[in-house]
Structures are given as C-alpha cells and as structure tokens.
Design a protein around this motif. Structure first.
Motif, PDB file in Angstrom:
ATOM      1  N   ARG A 112      -6.837   2.562 -11.536  1.00  0.00           N
ATOM      2  CA  ARG A 112      -5.698   3.321 -11.056  1.00  0.00           C
ATOM      3  C   ARG A 112      -5.146   4.207 -12.165  1.00  0.00           C
ATOM      4  NH1 ARG A 112      -2.057  -0.378  -9.227  1.00  0.00           N
ATOM      5  NH2 ARG A 112      -2.763  -0.237  -7.107  1.00  0.00           N
ATOM      6  N   GLY A 141       0.790  -1.235   0.000  1.00  0.00           N
ATOM      7  CA  GLY A 141       0.000   0.000   0.000  1.00  0.00           C
ATOM      8  C   GLY A 141       0.813   1.272   0.000  1.00  0.00           C
ATOM      9  N   ILE A 142       2.133   1.174  -0.147  1.00  0.00           N
ATOM     10  CA  ILE A 142       2.945   2.394  -0.066  1.00  0.00           C
ATOM     11  C   ILE A 142       2.992   3.122  -1.405  1.00  0.00           C
ATOM     12  CG2 ILE A 142       5.230   1.398  -0.565  1.00  0.00           C
ATOM     13  CD1 ILE A 142       5.925   3.078   2.146  1.00  0.00           C
ATOM     14  N   GLY A 143       2.709   2.416  -2.483  1.00  0.00           N
ATOM     15  CA  GLY A 143       2.653   3.096  -3.780  1.00  0.00           C
ATOM     16  C   GLY A 143       3.567   2.518  -4.844  1.00  0.00           C
ATOM     17  N   LYS A 144       3.977   1.253  -4.682  1.00  0.00           N
ATOM     18  CA  LYS A 144       4.872   0.649  -5.670  1.00  0.00           C
ATOM     19  C   LYS A 144       4.176   0.510  -7.020  1.00  0.00           C
ATOM     20  CE  LYS A 144       5.333  -3.049  -3.113  1.00  0.00           C
ATOM     21  NZ  LYS A 144       4.514  -2.671  -1.961  1.00  0.00           N
ATOM     22  N   SER A 145       2.948  -0.035  -6.992  1.00  0.00           N
ATOM     23  CA  SER A 145       2.238  -0.231  -8.255  1.00  0.00           C
ATOM     24  C   SER A 145       1.954   1.112  -8.912  1.00  0.00           C
ATOM     25  CB  SER A 145       0.923  -0.969  -8.011  1.00  0.00           C
ATOM     26  OG  SER A 145       1.165  -2.156  -7.328  1.00  0.00           O
ATOM     27  N   THR A 146       1.625   2.106  -8.081  1.00  0.00           N
ATOM     28  CA  THR A 146       1.319   3.427  -8.623  1.00  0.00           C
ATOM     29  C   THR A 146       2.547   4.010  -9.312  1.00  0.00           C
ATOM     30  OG1 THR A 146      -0.191   3.722  -6.781  1.00  0.00           O
ATOM     31  CG2 THR A 146       0.395   5.687  -8.015  1.00  0.00           C
ATOM     32  N   MET A 183       2.299  11.537  -2.179  1.00  0.00           N
ATOM     33  CA  MET A 183       1.144  10.811  -2.718  1.00  0.00           C
ATOM     34  C   MET A 183      -0.043  11.757  -2.752  1.00  0.00           C
ATOM     35  SD  MET A 183      -0.008   7.985  -3.946  1.00  0.00           S
ATOM     36  CE  MET A 183       0.537   6.338  -3.550  1.00  0.00           C
ATOM     37  N   ARG A 184      -0.529  12.020  -3.947  1.00  0.00           N
ATOM     38  CA  ARG A 184      -1.705  12.887  -4.087  1.00  0.00           C
ATOM     39  C   ARG A 184      -2.827  12.088  -4.735  1.00  0.00           C
ATOM     40  NH1 ARG A 184       0.672  18.131  -6.222  1.00  0.00           N
ATOM     41  NH2 ARG A 184       2.094  18.760  -4.570  1.00  0.00           N
ATOM     42  N   ASP A 185      -3.926  12.766  -5.049  1.00  0.00           N
ATOM     43  CA  ASP A 185      -5.022  12.027  -5.679  1.00  0.00           C
ATOM     44  C   ASP A 185      -4.742  11.715  -7.142  1.00  0.00           C
ATOM     45  OD1 ASP A 185      -5.068  14.606  -6.327  1.00  0.00           O
ATOM     46  OD2 ASP A 185      -7.222  14.912  -6.089  1.00  0.00           O
ATOM     47  N   GLY A 242      -1.825  10.341  -8.071  1.00  0.00           N
ATOM     48  CA  GLY A 242      -0.651   9.478  -8.045  1.00  0.00           C
ATOM     49  C   GLY A 242       0.504  10.162  -7.329  1.00  0.00           C
ATOM     50  N   ARG A 267      -6.651   7.550 -12.678  1.00  0.00           N
ATOM     51  CA  ARG A 267      -6.291   8.618 -11.740  1.00  0.00           C
ATOM     52  C   ARG A 267      -5.017   9.321 -12.167  1.00  0.00           C
ATOM     53  NH1 ARG A 267      -7.121   6.132  -5.775  1.00  0.00           N
ATOM     54  NH2 ARG A 267      -6.693   8.266  -5.203  1.00  0.00           N
TER      55      ARG A 267
HETATM   56  P1  TYD Z   1      -0.322   0.976  -4.468  1.00  0.00           P
HETATM   57  O1  TYD Z   1       0.474   1.527  -5.571  1.00  0.00           O
HETATM   58  O2  TYD Z   1      -1.437   0.068  -4.796  1.00  0.00           O
HETATM   59  O3  TYD Z   1       0.598   0.289  -3.396  1.00  0.00           O
HETATM   60  P2  TYD Z   1       1.473  -1.047  -3.489  1.00  0.00           P
HETATM   61  O4  TYD Z   1       1.487  -1.479  -4.899  1.00  0.00           O
HETATM   62  O5  TYD Z   1       2.787  -0.611  -2.950  1.00  0.00           O
HETATM   63  O6  TYD Z   1       0.831  -2.031  -2.586  1.00  0.00           O
HETATM   64  O7  TYD Z   1      -0.813   2.242  -3.635  1.00  0.00           O
HETATM   65  C1  TYD Z   1      -2.031   2.253  -3.087  1.00  0.00           C
HETATM   66  C2  TYD Z   1      -2.226   3.416  -2.156  1.00  0.00           C
HETATM   67  O8  TYD Z   1      -2.008   4.674  -2.779  1.00  0.00           O
HETATM   68  C3  TYD Z   1      -3.654   3.394  -1.738  1.00  0.00           C
HETATM   69  O9  TYD Z   1      -3.697   3.494  -0.330  1.00  0.00           O
HETATM   70  C4  TYD Z   1      -4.276   4.554  -2.420  1.00  0.00           C
HETATM   71  C5  TYD Z   1      -3.153   5.483  -2.675  1.00  0.00           C
HETATM   72  N1  TYD Z   1      -3.300   6.278  -3.907  1.00  0.00           N
HETATM   73  C6  TYD Z   1      -3.447   7.639  -3.819  1.00  0.00           C
HETATM   74  O10 TYD Z   1      -3.495   8.219  -2.743  1.00  0.00           O
HETATM   75  N2  TYD Z   1      -3.544   8.386  -4.982  1.00  0.00           N
HETATM   76  C7  TYD Z   1      -3.502   7.806  -6.213  1.00  0.00           C
HETATM   77  O11 TYD Z   1      -3.599   8.515  -7.242  1.00  0.00           O
HETATM   78  C8  TYD Z   1      -3.337   6.383  -6.283  1.00  0.00           C
HETATM   79  C9  TYD Z   1      -3.268   5.708  -7.619  1.00  0.00           C
HETATM   80  C10 TYD Z   1      -3.225   5.657  -5.117  1.00  0.00           C
END
Ligand code: TYD
Ligand code: MG
Length: 455
Positions: A136, A100-105, A268-270, A272, A139
């Motif tokens: 995702r 949930g830290i933002g790796k996929s994002t 981290m914003r809305d 990405g 966004r």
């Molecule tokens: P994610 O990339 O799914 O994490 P990981 O792959 O490391 O597990 O990130 C998900 C978190 O990021 C989720 O809590 C929602 C937040 N988020 C935002 O705040 N803004 C965004 O534009 C996106 C895409 C995610």
C-alpha cells in the motif's frame, strides 16, 4: 480472599451491560446481541496510590499555561480542518468507517507526511502483514525512515515498545484486533475494546503521544460493539462515502479541541486519497440539464457551505399505500415536507409515490435543505424544469412558512462563486445580505411564494 471473577452480559452492538442474558437489548433494540464476558474487579489500589502521591493541586484558570505550538499539522489540509487545525499532543483520535473505505490508507498517508516532517511515527497493525502495508505504501509514495512499522496485537508489548521508542504519533489499526491479557474475553468484544482503549488513553496522556485508533463500523453505522469508545476518546472522526463513488467524506462527530461537524472531502485515486479542493463543484458534477425534479441546495457543513443537488421523483402509486424513500436525508423530514405541500398548497400527493435523493450519496441533514427538497418534489410533480442557474435554501415550518437559516451570506457567496444567477432564500435572511451584489435574490416568506418563483 481473592475476589471472585464476575461474568456480565454485554450487548455487542451498543455496549449495554446486564447481569443476565436478554433476547433484545433495551439500549439499542437489537436482537441476539448479548454475549457473556468475564470482568475482573479492579483491586481498588490505584485510587489510593493517586491520593498518596498528593501532587495534584487545583489551580486558577488564569494561571494555566497555554502552548501555541501544541498542534502538529498533518500536511493534509482536509484532515487538519476536521481535527480543528492539526494533531494535538497527547490526544486520542478514533477514526471509524466501513471496511474498505480507506481508513488504513488515510492513516498511512498521515504517517508519511509526518515522517517527512521529521516526526517519529509508529504504525501498529493487527490486521495486515508488513508486506501488505509495504504494498500500500508503494502506491502512495516514498516514505522516510522515521516511520516504523509493527505487527502486534498484545497491548502490553505495544506499551513497552512505545515507552522504549518514544514516538510522536502512534497509529493503532484496528482496535478490534487488540487485546489485553488481563481481560479474558475475545478481541473485538465490548470489554476487551473498552479496556484496550483505556490502556491507550493512559499511554497517550502519560507519555504525551498522539494516538489514532481505527475502529470498524457495523452496518447500522456504530463502531462495532463499542459505542462505549466514543466517550473515552478526545476526537471521533467518521469516514462516509458511497461504495460506488470515489469520493470519501471525513466527518468530525466529536472534538474536544475544535468544532464538530466539520467535514473533509477526499477522492480515492490510484495513489491513495487526494484532497478535493472545491467540494461544491465536485458534488455538482454530472448534474442533468433540463430535467424536472432537480434543484441545487446549499448546506453548511461545519464552517463552510457545500452545494448539493437534490433530486425527487414523484409518480402515481399503483398500490393503496404510497411508497416513499429518502436517500441521503431524513425520511421523516421528507414525509413532513410532503404533508406541508398537501395541506398548505393543496397538492394531492397522498396517492403519489415519492423518491428523494441527494445526488452523490452524501448525507445531509441540515434543515436549510428543506426548501430544496420541497421544490424538487414540486418540480417533479408538476413537471416544471427549474433553471440550472438557481439554488434554494431555507427551513420550512409546519404552517408553510419559510424560516431564516444561519450563514446566509456565505451560502449566497458560494453560489455566486460557482456561477449561479438566482438564489431563492427566506425573506428574514435579507437583512444580513445588504452587501451582496451581482446575483439575483428572490426572497420568499412562504412555500407558495417559493413555488411561484420557480415557475
Ligand atoms: P483501506 O485503507 O484498506 O480501507 P480500510 O482500512 O478502511 O478497511 O482501503 C482499501 C480500499 O482502497 C481498497 O478497496 C483499494 C482502495 N485503494 C485505492 O483505490 N487506491 C489506493 O491508492 C489505495 C492504497 C487503496
Ligand atoms: Mg484497514
């Protein structure tokens, strides 16, 4: 006769291998982490095949051709910085971090930028459905048709698709979901993750494709199970950050193509992850004014200085044993600095609780923040308010001396840029600062002098 299958016990935390089950891992001292896995001995034919080919000849270093255009910039400056200037062709990069830290994002944003530059990108997810990825992607903005998505976990299928589509960059999200049919253990287990990474390595080096691998991290900060992964890949990046704060730090831990310890700062914003242009300013946001126990220090992360606020709270203990905590820095270092204050300055801290914190949840371990920690403790203990236009840096030695640190000029310039007026720094650094003007420098050679400077 076919070789019998062998079973081996692996520590799922650190990858320690053992012939028999053990309660505690001798490698990482964790309990109950051993799991039995079957390993198939390799047939031994591959090395013979390589010998038969006989094409690999030693060459002189001066004859090795360098290609300057090997790096592709990702269009995300902070990521390029951590990668050492861009993505190297045929490299294998591990991106680790808490769920949930933002790796996929981040990786989807990389894909978006590369696709816009006209590169062929393949994003393979074993965790999310195509619809989830699309949600995702909406966004973070429009995505070009050069980006292909695939939901697959079988590495043989993935290999054949990569061979067919010949993309420039491939993302594997995440390595813990991938499996290789030849290995009988479950996805996410040590042998499975190790084999899968080996296959991806072959693909990357063989076809010249750059591959990013996502790896989840357990609570102690190791990539789950496979610490083994770290030495196989070319580059290891870790995502850190406080769950409750919106900034994220991408730290380079290993890099075969650039310097390590470089960090990239994101928010981290809305829409990405957005790059933070001026990390020092960002980290000092919300610093209290006129409060004791707080000082700004300067740490060099990779090649750039970052200013951070160090806070300390020292109060009388109610129990026989004083309680001490250190958040964001080394606990033993804090204890050592307090012992220096006790012995060399004569402060009676042995019946005080002390809590030291680096504001914002960032982790800093450079010795140059010693002086900052020490002055924050003194400031809280004596209830002295340190001017919020003052910063301090320097390493503190056991005899109470303040020792030189590297890159003093960059640190002072960063402080000046952000409007600080006074810098408390080691005397031995002054030789490097002949050209610095417009900021007051207080050179100190001992802890006592530094304490006198904040009064
Ligand atoms: P994610 O990339 O799914 O994490 P990981 O792959 O490391 O597990 O990130 C998900 C978190 O990021 C989720 O809590 C929602 C937040 N988020 C935002 O705040 N803004 C965004 O534009 C996106 C895409 C995610
Ligand atoms: Mg993810």
């Amino acid at each position: 006769m076919a070789k019998a299958k062998k079973t081996v016990f692996f520590c799922q935390n650190c990858g320690y291998e053992s012939g028999k089950w053990m309660g505690q891992c001798p490698g990482c001292r964790e309990w109950n982490t051993f799991v039995e896995e079957t390993v198939t001995p390799s047939s031994g034919s591959s090395s013979k095949r390589n010998v038969d080919r006989g094409q690999n000849e030693p060459v002189q270093l001066s004859k090795v051709q360098m290609n300057e255009d090997e790096r592709t910039t990702t269009g995300i400056g902070e990521l390029d910085r951590v990668l050492g200037g861009g993505i190297v062709q045929g490299s294998l990069v591990l991106v680790g971090g808490d769920p949930g830290i933002g790796k996929s994002t981040l990786l989807l944003q990389v894909c978006r930028q590369l696709a816009l530059q006209g590169r062929q990108v393949l994003y393979i997810s074993g965790e999310e459905s195509l619809r989830q990825i699309k949600l995702r992607a909406q966004r973070i903005g429009d995505i070009s048709d050069n980006l292909l998505l695939l939901c697959e976990t079988n590495l043989e299928i993935i290999r054949s698709i990569i061979e067919k589509k010949k993309p420039d960059v491939v993302i594997i999200d995440s390595i813990q979901t991938m499996y290789n049919e030849e290995v009988s253990s479950a996805p996410g287990s040590v042998s499975q993750v190790r084999e899968s990474t080996g296959v991806l390595m072959q693909i990357a080096k063989g076809l010249g494709v750059s591959i990013f691998i996502v790896g989840h991290v357990t609570k102690d900060g190791n990539v789950a199970g496979p610490r083994v992964l770290e030495h196989m890949v070319d580059t290891v990046l870790y995502f850190e950050g406080d769950r409750h704060a919106s900034y994220r730090i991408l730290r380079g831990v290993k890099n075969r193509f650039g310097s390590t310890n470089e960090i990239g700062v994101f928010e981290m914003r809305d829409v990405g992850l957005v790059e933070v242009q001026n990390p020092s300013e960002y980290m000092l946001n919300g610093k209290p004014e006129g409060a004791s126990g707080s000082i700004v220090a300067c740490s060099i992360e990779g090649s750039r200085p970052i200013l951070i606020e160090i806070q300390a709270l020292v109060c009388n203990t109610n129990f026989g044993l004083p309680r001490r905590t250190a958040a964001g820095t080394d606990y033993n270092r804090v204890n050592l600095l307090m012992a220096v204050l006790e012995k060399r300055v004569g402060m009676n801290l042995s019946n005080c609780d002390a809590y030291v914190n680096i504001a914002g949840g960032i982790k800093m371990n450079e010795p140059a923040i010693d002086l900052g920690i020490l002055l924050a403790v003194v400031s809280s203990y004596k209830d002295i308010v340190i001017s919020d236009k003052t910063i301090a840096f320097g390493e503190v030695g056991l005899s109470g001396e303040v020792r030189a640190v590297t890159m003093a000029e960059q640190r002072v310039m960063e402080a000046k840029k952000l409007g600080f007026e006074t810098v408390i720094l080691p005397k031995s650094c002054m030789g490097n600062l002949k050209n610095v003007k417009g900021i007051r420098l207080v050179a100190v050679s001992s802890v006592k002098e530094a304490i006198a400077a904040i009064r």
